[in-house]
Design a protein around this motif. Structure first.
Motif, short mmCIF file in Angstrom:
data_model
loop_
_atom_site.label_atom_id
_atom_site.label_comp_id
_atom_site.label_asym_id
_atom_site.label_seq_id
_atom_site.Cartn_x
_atom_site.Cartn_y
_atom_site.Cartn_z
N ILE C 3 0.85 -1.10 -0.04
CA ILE C 3 0.23 0.01 0.01
C ILE C 3 0.68 1.22 0.06
CG2 ILE C 3 -0.49 0.60 2.56
CD1 ILE C 3 -3.35 0.14 1.42
N ASP C 4 2.00 1.06 0.72
CA ASP C 4 2.95 2.29 0.79
C ASP C 4 3.42 2.52 -0.70
OD1 ASP C 4 2.53 3.13 3.22
OD2 ASP C 4 4.24 1.87 4.06
N THR C 5 3.62 1.41 -1.28
CA THR C 5 4.34 1.81 -2.41
C THR C 5 3.33 2.01 -3.50
OG1 THR C 5 5.56 -0.31 -2.21
CG2 THR C 5 5.61 0.30 -4.48
N THR C 6 2.03 1.80 -3.45
CA THR C 6 1.11 2.26 -4.33
C THR C 6 1.11 3.70 -4.21
OG1 THR C 6 0.36 0.00 -3.93
CG2 THR C 6 -1.02 1.62 -5.47
N LEU C 7 0.97 4.04 -2.75
CA LEU C 7 0.83 5.38 -2.69
C LEU C 7 1.83 6.25 -3.01
CD1 LEU C 7 -0.79 5.22 1.17
CD2 LEU C 7 -1.97 6.16 -0.97
N PHE C 8 2.89 5.73 -2.80
CA PHE C 8 4.20 6.40 -3.25
C PHE C 8 3.98 6.70 -4.89
CE2 PHE C 8 8.07 6.72 -5.54
CZ PHE C 8 8.67 7.89 -5.19
N TYR C 9 3.62 6.04 -5.51
CA TYR C 9 3.41 5.95 -6.80
C TYR C 9 2.39 7.14 -7.24
CZ TYR C 9 7.19 2.88 -8.11
OH TYR C 9 8.43 2.54 -8.44
N LEU C 10 1.31 6.94 -6.53
CA LEU C 10 0.30 7.87 -6.84
C LEU C 10 0.62 9.10 -6.43
CD1 LEU C 10 -2.89 8.21 -7.21
CD2 LEU C 10 -3.33 7.89 -4.71
N PHE C 11 1.14 9.44 -5.32
CA PHE C 11 1.49 10.76 -4.79
C PHE C 11 2.53 11.26 -5.85
CE2 PHE C 11 -0.04 9.71 -0.32
CZ PHE C 11 -1.24 10.25 -0.52
N ALA C 12 3.56 10.32 -6.38
CA ALA C 12 4.40 11.09 -7.08
C ALA C 12 3.95 11.25 -8.69
CB ALA C 12 5.64 9.74 -7.45
#
Lengths: 102, 538, 171, 489
Positions: C3-12
């Motif tokens: 989920i963190d990874t996904t969130l990172f890519y989303l915010f990025a």
């Protein structure tokens, strides 16, 4: 999926820095140039936060607060000057400011 | 008195300048009179130097030394040897005479003009008296500014171009010279552990040959542009032609000598090995000879009176540098004497041009002709000046050129042979000039009513003519004054030079050399010369 | 983790996309709104990096304060005219080339240097700090960074004075 | 960090506190009791007081260092360091601020923009400079820099009804903020390497890394962009001519002297601090930048007809000379930079002050034509200008020569002969364009008759600058000793 590492953050910040740089160097509209500068400062902040996290200390976050404050101050003064300029010259295009050679 | 004599000589023009600043610009006569008084005072005050100077004593006299910038190792250090004595006397005299000659010539901005002249005077005297490299450099650069203004404000039509050209050329040379100075200064620090600009201390520095050559070329650029030696001479005609008369006079008579003096005082003693380096000597001698012949040839072709004399300076200064790079007592002594001679005779020539220019406002040679009929006094004076410059026996030019040729001959016969053609060409262009302007019938109607020279104008020439004749007839005191300093330079550059010739360092043969010139002065036959082995002693 | 990874890519993606839109929009208002998106993306990243206080600052100060200022000025100086003009200056090609060079350089250095940051470790495994984020931050700010904190007050004073001097018709 | 505001801390920042307090006082008093614009010049009293207290504080700091036999005193946990270096540069700011304030009122009155805020801004900018010279913490330095820069953006645009002034301010701000962005990006990397914002820690971290470490290089490159921009080194100099020309001349003088000196101090803090161990990396880069800077500055100056613009380009070339001192990087070079900055202060201020006097009612007075015939009109000003220009060019016996002297010597000591030759030859180029002004003053006729706009303050300031420019050239000993103290850190 790879775990997210520091390098990811650094790459993101570098990309944002470059986007901002492109904006500053190619746009004619002063307001947008000012916004591009905000992008650059945000890139810096991403760096700072990431490093702060790595080093387990707060210095980076505090630095980021100061960077934000500085961004506020710069924007305020910049927009003030823009208004003064607009009042005299009715343009917000950077390369139409040509009384002085660019 | 004695221990501050040099400072007094140095500062008199400056004091005159300070007072001058307080004279209101409107009282024109007062300004003129005061400037002349200051110039005269400068000359009179320098006279005691002559009789207090002890001939034949090695080293410097009247030395004054005080710390100036201890952090840098710069000192206020003045001193005088025979070479400086002659050049300082030339400076004070020519300075005074140039001021005197400007009486009518300069009508606007009088106050600034005389102020610049007095400042220039201080700078020039300072150059010849400094025994500290830093002090020397300051005076050296100080000279540029007033000269720029003298050319640039009171000069001819292209004055601004000529002035900035003069400034840029000499400045470029001197900043590169500064790099040389700093290299030497730093090398001294590395060897002795303290910073100093004292020439005497710097002389102790032991440099590698490569380093010496490096520094030598840096000095060379500074000095050669000032002299000016052959490829660097292009500023000179412009500056001379555009400068007002007095500016040309002081430029030719004194400023150019700063370059040759630099070679003698700094290049040779500080960098003896580089100075004796075969390539360097040959390059410089060849440049000198090219200068001699080129200057003379170009002079032959000039249509402009002043330009002709300007190019003749290139030729004459070529003799001076050739003498220096002969690296023997005759060459160097002759060179110094020729510097004085050139100051006197070219100074006179420029003054002559000034006199006629004030009347006709043109310097085209073709505008004149037959002036001897209209202005007999002028014709006589011009004749003397011309002959002194051409090197007629019994006048000063002959002694200098002859001694230099002697020195050049000792060093390398080919040099002497080439240089002699310069003498012949010199006579040719000067005599031809005289013939075109003075002799024959008056062809141009405008020249008919010209008034002859006034008393003031003649008065300017009298001391110069007297001096020219004195040197021409009785040069012995000059050679005696020069004997010690020249011996020191030669001994420094070529250690054992005198011993090899069976001459003790006491310098007896140098006196003989002096006598040689005297004897040679009457008929140009080789008198009892010093026992120098003919030809290639190098 | 995921989920963190996904969130990172989303915010990025928000940050970069917003950034790109900011510098390419013709209308300054659109640019400003894109910038807000970008800033929000960055704010999200702060949160991922456990910088809650900064997250708040980013939202309140940046998105709230600065952007309002921008919009205000955009309204005030009437950018309709500018929107009709050519948007990029004449040397944009040169500028792009220069930036591309810089980009290559930075990419190279980050790639080369990723080991030099002895820190190429995953960022998500961490013991929570002893204090709450805001508290810890305040602690440092008011002790170690007291001086810059005071100094920045003068900075803001100058900004106030400056913008008043500049923008007011009569002082 | 148990106690967070000790008397030592206070002692280390007291000059800046004084400046900020008096700055605020000026804003207040202007608002409260000086409704009549003509009385605003009495605000100068506040400036004088502020500078007096600042000077006194600096003096006390020096005394403290001497008495305790220490070279530096740190405060705020290493955020600021009071040392010889910082004190030296601060004296320069004091002098510059005093001189600029004293000459400003007449100029601003003529321009119709005489407001009390101006003096406040001068003091605020100076307090920023204080931290540029003494800061040893990335954040402190950054805030100090921004405080100074932001103030200057406003001051450059202070003639609000003048389009040139607006434009200059806008350009300066855009480029300035842009370069600050890069600078602070570099700072973030430095923090990333060290985990601390203290310069000492950063220096330690960089020293431990290999010489060509990519991260160090990236930090160096981005930081340099910001630093070189601030000292207007090529290729980041484009703002300088515009800002110098458009700004009120008094601000130009302040910008050219104090801002540049502060930026140089900042540059030295960074390059001789954290990046010292990477000297091998930046030395060739800075050599190229220095030569480029001198080239651009000198060659572009040749064709200028606006005196302020000409002086702007000349000040770019001076930045090149100062960079050469850093390239040499030995003791002579650093002392040379200090001497250079000191002499540059007086001569450049002086030159701009003459331009200030040329601004008269309805005459902008910045063109070469405007200075024509100055010798007849006001010989004193012309001669002083001549001295300043000679000094700027570096002709002895003026002060400027000493600055160049040290730079050349340092280059020779470190074996940079080529750089030395290039640098010396540019002296001759520089003389060419400085003498365009001289030529105009001395050899041409005046185009108008209006007398110069002088004031007691202007005459005093000009006199001081002129006397010092000559005095430093003729008897530099005490001044060199002063510059020597800048090496203590």
């Amino acid at each position: 999926m790879h775990p997210i590492t520091t390098v990811h953050y650094l790459a993101l910040s570098a990309a944002l820095l470059l986007i901002g740089t492109v904006g500053v160097l190619t746009r004619r509209n002063i307001v947008i140039i000012l916004m591009s500068i905000e992008l650059i400062l945000n890139a810096v902040n991403i760096n700072l936060i990431t490093f702060s996290r790595i080093w387990h200390n707060m210095d980076g976050q505090i630095f980021a607060i100061f960077v934000i404050t500085d961004a506020v101050a710069e924007a305020a003064v910049g927009l003030g000057i823009l208004i003064a300029l607009f009042r005299n010259k009715e343009t917000v295009l950077a390369d139409e400011i040509d009384l002085l050679k660019w | 008195m004695d221990q501050h004599l040099l400072s007094i000589v140095l500062l008199t023009p400056l004091a005159g300048l300070l007072v001058l600043l307080f004279i209101p610009a409107k009282s024109r006569n007062l300004i003129r009179v005061w400037a002349n008084l200051a110039g005269l005072a400068g000359f009179l005050i320098s006279l005691p130097l002559v009789w207090r100077f002890q001939t034949g004593v090695p080293g410097y006299q009247f030395e004054e030394r005080a710390d100036w910038i201890p952090t840098l190792g710069a000192h206020y250090h003045l001193g005088m040897d025979g070479i400086s004595l002659l050049l300082v006397m030339l400076t004070t005299l020519m300075g005074f005479l140039s001021i005197l000659s400007s009486w009518n010539a300069i009508q606007d901005r009088m106050k600034e003009y005389y102020a610049m002249f007095l400042l220039l005077q201080t700078g020039m005297i300072g150059v010849f008296l400094s025994l500290d490299f830093f002090l020397f450099y300051v005076f050296w650069e100080l000279v540029l500014v007033p000269m720029y203004f003298i050319i640039g404000v009171w000069g001819g039509p292209r004055k601004l171009y000529a002035a900035i050209k003069f400034f840029l050329y000499t400045l470029a040379g001197s900043v590169l010279m500064l790099l040389g100075i700093l290299t030497l200064y730093f090398q001294h620090f590395k060897q002795f552990g303290f910073y100093t600009f004292e020439i005497a201390d710097l002389m102790k520095t032991d440099l590698t040959l490569g380093m010496q050559q490096w520094v030598f070329w840096a000095f060379f650029l500074g000095f050669a542009i000032k002299v000016p030696m052959f490829p660097f001479h292009t500023w000179l005609p412009d500056a001379h032609v555009e400068a007002p008369t007095a500016g040309s006079v002081i430029l030719a008579a004194v400023l150019l000598k700063m370059g040759t003096y630099g070679f003698l005082r700094f290049s040779l003693p500080l960098l003896p090995r580089a100075s004796m380096d075969k390539t360097i000597v040959e390059v410089l001698a060849v440049l000198s000879i090219v200068g001699i012949i080129y200057g003379a040839l170009v002079s032959l072709m000039q249509q402009d009176w002043k330009k002709l004399v300007a190019y003749s300076s290139v030729s004459h200064l070529g003799f001076c540098t050739l003498g220096i790079f002969s690296m023997n007592p005759n060459g160097i002594a002759g060179s110094v004497l020729q510097q004085i001679n050139h100051g006197i005779s070219t100074g006179m020539l420029f003054l002559v041009i000034g006199v006629i220019y004030e009347r006709r406002h043109t310097r085209e040679i073709s505008e004149y002709g037959g002036l001897a009929h209209v202005m007999p006094r002028f014709a006589v004076i011009f004749a003397i000046a011309m002959l002194s410059s051409a090197g007629l026996p019994l006048l000063n030019g002959f002694i200098g050129e002859f001694t230099i040729l002697q020195g050049a001959f000792e060093a390398n016969r080919a040099w002497a042979a080439f240089a002699v053609t310069g003498v012949i060409l010199g006579a040719a262009y000067l005599l031809w000039l005289y013939q075109r302007t003075m002799l024959g019938q008056v062809t141009n109607g405008k020249n008919l009513g010209l008034p002859d020279m006034s008393f003031r104008e003649v008065a300017v020439f009298v001391p110069l003519i007297a001096w020219a004749i004195w040197i021409g007839v009785y040069p012995k005191p000059y050679f005696e004054i020069l004997r010690e300093p020249v011996r020191e330079i030669v001994e420094r550059v070529r250690p054992g030079y005198f011993q090899a010739r069976g001459q003790g360092p006491g310098g007896v043969p140098a006196v003989a050399a002096g006598r040689g010139q005297v004897a040679a002065a009457e008929p140009p036959a080789p008198g009892p010369r010093p026992p120098a082995p003919a030809g290639g002693d190098r | 983790m995921l989920i963190d990874t996904t969130l990172f890519y989303l915010f990025a993606a928000l940050a970069l996309g917003g950034g790109i839109f900011t510098i390419t929009r013709r209308n300054a208002v659109h640019s400003a709104i894109s910038l807000i998106v970008s800033l929000l993306g960055v704010a999200g990243l702060y949160l991922l990096q456990q910088a809650e206080f900064l997250f708040a600052v980013q939202i309140v100060l940046y998105v709230g304060g600065i952007m309002v200022l921008f919009l205000f000025v955009i309204m005030l100086v009437n950018l309709d005219l500018a929107a009709k003009e050519r948007q990029f200056n004449k040397q944009w090609l040169v500028a792009l080339a220069a930036v591309a060079a810089v980009a290559a350089e930075i990419a190279y250095f980050i790639y080369r240097g990723k080991d030099a940051f002895h820190i190429a470790e995953p960022t998500m495994v961490l013991a929570p700090p002893a204090l709450g984020n805001t508290e810890a931050l305040a602690d440092t700010l008011f002790s170690e960074y007291l001086l810059p904190f005071e100094l920045v007050s003068i900075l803001l004073l100058v900004a106030v004075v400056g913008s008043v001097v500049m923008a007011k018709k009569r002082i | 960090m148990s106690q967070f505001y000790t008397s030592t801390d206070h002692f280390t920042i007291i000059p800046a506190v004084m400046l900020a307090l008096f700055g605020c006082a000026i804003l207040l008093f202007d608002f409260l009791i000086f409704p009549d614009p003509r009385q605003r010049k009495y605000l100068l009293i506040f400036v004088a007081l502020a500078e007096g207290f600042t000077g006194f504080a600096l003096y006390r700091q020096t005394e403290w260092l001497m008495v305790n036999g220490q070279t530096s005193l740190t405060g705020f946990g290493g955020s600021v360091t009071v040392d010889g270096f910082g004190i030296f540069f601060n004296w320069i700011f004091v002098i510059a601020a005093l001189i600029v304030s004293v000459v400003s009122y007449r100029y601003l009155e003529i321009s119709g923009e005489h407001h009390g805020e101006y003096y406040g801004l001068i003091l605020f900018a100076q307090s920023g400079m204080y931290f540029l010279a003494t800061g040893t913490d990335l954040i402190t330095l950054f805030i100090g820099l921004e405080l100074m820069a932001l103030t200057f953006y406003v001051m450059v645009g202070f003639l609000r009804t003048d389009k040139r002034s607006n434009e200059a301010a806008m350009k300066y701000l855009l480029l300035g903020a842009f370069s600050s962005g890069f600078l602070v990006y570099g700072f973030s990397l430095m923090y990333g390497m060290a985990g601390s914002t203290k310069l000492a820690a950063v220096a330690e971290a960089i020293r431990e890394r290999p010489l060509w470490d990519p991260v160090v290089f990236l930090a160096l490159a981005t930081t340099s962009v910001g630093l070189l921009f601030k000292i207007s080194a090529a290729p980041f100099h484009m703002w300088a001519p515009d800002a110098y020309e458009g700004a009120p001349t008094t601000v130009t003088a302040y910008l050219a002297v104090a801002s540049k000196a502060a930026s140089i101090a900042f540059l030295l803090r960074i390059f001789m601090g954290p990046f010292l161990s990477a000297k091998e990396v930046w030395e060739p880069i800075l050599s190229v930048v220095a030569v480029l800077t001198m080239t651009v500055g000198n060659l572009a100056a040749i064709n200028q007809t606006n005196i302020k613009r000409l002086l702007a380009y000349s000040s770019i070339s001076h930045a090149g000379y100062m960079l050469l001192g850093l390239v040499a990087g030995n003791e002579t070079g650093l002392k040379g930079i200090a001497v250079y900055v000191m002499v540059y202060t007086f001569m450049n201020l002086g030159a701009f002050l003459v331009v200030v006097a040329l601004r008269r009612q309805n005459i902008i007075g910045e063109d070469l034509d405007d200075i024509a015939g100055l010798m007849q009109k006001s010989p004193g000003y012309a001669v002083l200008m001549l001295i300043f220009l000679l000094s700027l060019a570096g002709i002895p016996p003026t002060a400027g020569f000493l600055g160049k002297y040290y730079i050349f010597l340092a280059l020779i000591q470190t074996g940079h002969f080529t750089l030395a030759v290039v640098a010396t030859l540019y002296v001759a180029v520089a003389i060419y364009y400085y003498f365009k002004i001289v030529r105009s003053m001395f050899a041409r006729e005046s185009t108008e008759k209006a007398p110069l706009a002088t004031s007691a303050g202007l005459r005093l300031a000009l006199g001081v600058s002129g006397v010092l420019t000559l005095a430093i050239g003729l008897y530099p000993e005490p001044f060199l000793r002063m510059a020597q103290t800048s090496l203590l850190r």
